[in-house]
Design a protein around this motif. Structure first.
Motif, PDB file in Angstrom:
ATOM      1  N   LEU A  16      28.953  43.605  45.440  1.00 17.58           N
ATOM      2  CA  LEU A  16      29.288  43.751  44.021  1.00 17.58           C
ATOM      3  C   LEU A  16      29.569  42.396  43.373  1.00 17.58           C
ATOM      4  O   LEU A  16      29.206  42.177  42.221  1.00 17.58           O
ATOM      5  N   ALA A  17      30.191  41.489  44.118  1.00 20.21           N
ATOM      6  CA  ALA A  17      30.454  40.141  43.593  1.00 20.21           C
ATOM      7  C   ALA A  17      29.145  39.411  43.308  1.00 20.21           C
ATOM      8  O   ALA A  17      29.094  38.532  42.455  1.00 20.21           O
ATOM      9  N   GLY A  18      28.086  39.788  44.020  1.00 20.48           N
ATOM     10  CA  GLY A  18      26.766  39.203  43.793  1.00 20.48           C
ATOM     11  C   GLY A  18      25.953  39.974  42.769  1.00 20.48           C
ATOM     12  O   GLY A  18      24.741  39.813  42.684  1.00 20.48           O
ATOM     13  N   LEU A  39      37.117  49.153  43.312  1.00 20.42           N
ATOM     14  CA  LEU A  39      36.164  48.053  43.259  1.00 20.42           C
ATOM     15  C   LEU A  39      35.654  47.833  41.846  1.00 20.42           C
ATOM     16  O   LEU A  39      35.666  48.739  41.021  1.00 20.42           O
ATOM     17  N   SER A  40      35.193  46.618  41.578  1.00 22.44           N
ATOM     18  CA  SER A  40      34.652  46.273  40.261  1.00 22.44           C
ATOM     19  C   SER A  40      33.152  46.115  40.352  1.00 22.44           C
ATOM     20  O   SER A  40      32.635  45.534  41.307  1.00 22.44           O
ATOM     21  N   GLY A  41      32.454  46.614  39.356  1.00 22.88           N
ATOM     22  CA  GLY A  41      31.008  46.456  39.304  1.00 22.88           C
ATOM     23  C   GLY A  41      30.312  47.797  39.251  1.00 22.88           C
ATOM     24  O   GLY A  41      30.926  48.840  39.024  1.00 22.88           O
ATOM     25  N   ASP A  42      28.999  47.746  39.475  1.00 18.91           N
ATOM     26  CA  ASP A  42      28.162  48.934  39.422  1.00 18.91           C
ATOM     27  C   ASP A  42      28.266  49.671  40.754  1.00 18.91           C
ATOM     28  O   ASP A  42      27.462  49.458  41.664  1.00 18.91           O
ATOM     29  N   VAL A  43      29.281  50.516  40.874  1.00 21.19           N
ATOM     30  CA  VAL A  43      29.555  51.220  42.120  1.00 21.19           C
ATOM     31  C   VAL A  43      29.621  52.720  41.876  1.00 21.19           C
ATOM     32  O   VAL A  43      30.216  53.176  40.910  1.00 21.19           O
TER      33      VAL A  43
END
Length: 146
Positions: A16-18, A39-43
């Motif tokens: 996700l960091a990437g 978690l942060s991001g497209d999950v």
């Protein structure tokens, strides 16, 4: 990502960091949803047995669960599979001897359409869990020497 334990969390965090999309599949949807919420991001979250849709499948599970995953997913594993399972007797915490040689070789034999990569050999999940960490994404158990 099949698996919501420490390694699943750590690898998902790095992906996700990437700026990659991650779908977490757990033994229970609620486990995957709870992790996804942290978690942060497209999950996204789901349950083991849901169809696989990603370009890469990470098997972030104990070796004992690999057989069930291969039986459930078969041809859906065509493409890229990252195996992090280590064949260990969980009671004695000692390596198992596999006829195929390794878990990755066993997976490749049972899912012939998959391109299997063995990665993240025994190590703590700690470096993978922090998005800004200086982690060493290799198949070695040691960081590179400076």
């Amino acid at each position: 990502m099949i698996g919501t334990g420490n390694m699943g969390r750590g690898i998902a965090t790095r992906a996700l960091a990437g700026n990659h999309s991650v779908t977490l599949l757990g033994t229970e949807t609620t486990k995957a949803e709870a992790l996804a919420a942290e978690l942060s991001g497209d999950v996204r979250a789901g349950q083991v047995g849901d169809p696989l849709a990603g370009d890469v499948v990470v098997l972030a599970v104990w070796y004992g669960a690999v057989d069930d995953i291969l039986n459930r997913y078969g041809d859906q594993l065509n493409g890229k599979v990252v195996d992090i399972a280590n064949p260990i007797d969980v009671d004695a915490f000692e390596p198992l001897r596999l006829e195929a040689g390794s878990a990755a070789q066993e997976i490749a034999a049972r899912a012939p359409g998959a391109k299997v990569v063995k990665a993240f050999t025994p190590r703590s999940r700690a470096p993978w869990a922090t998005a800004g960490s200086q982690a060493y994404p290799s198949t070695s158990s040691s960081p590179p020497t400076p």
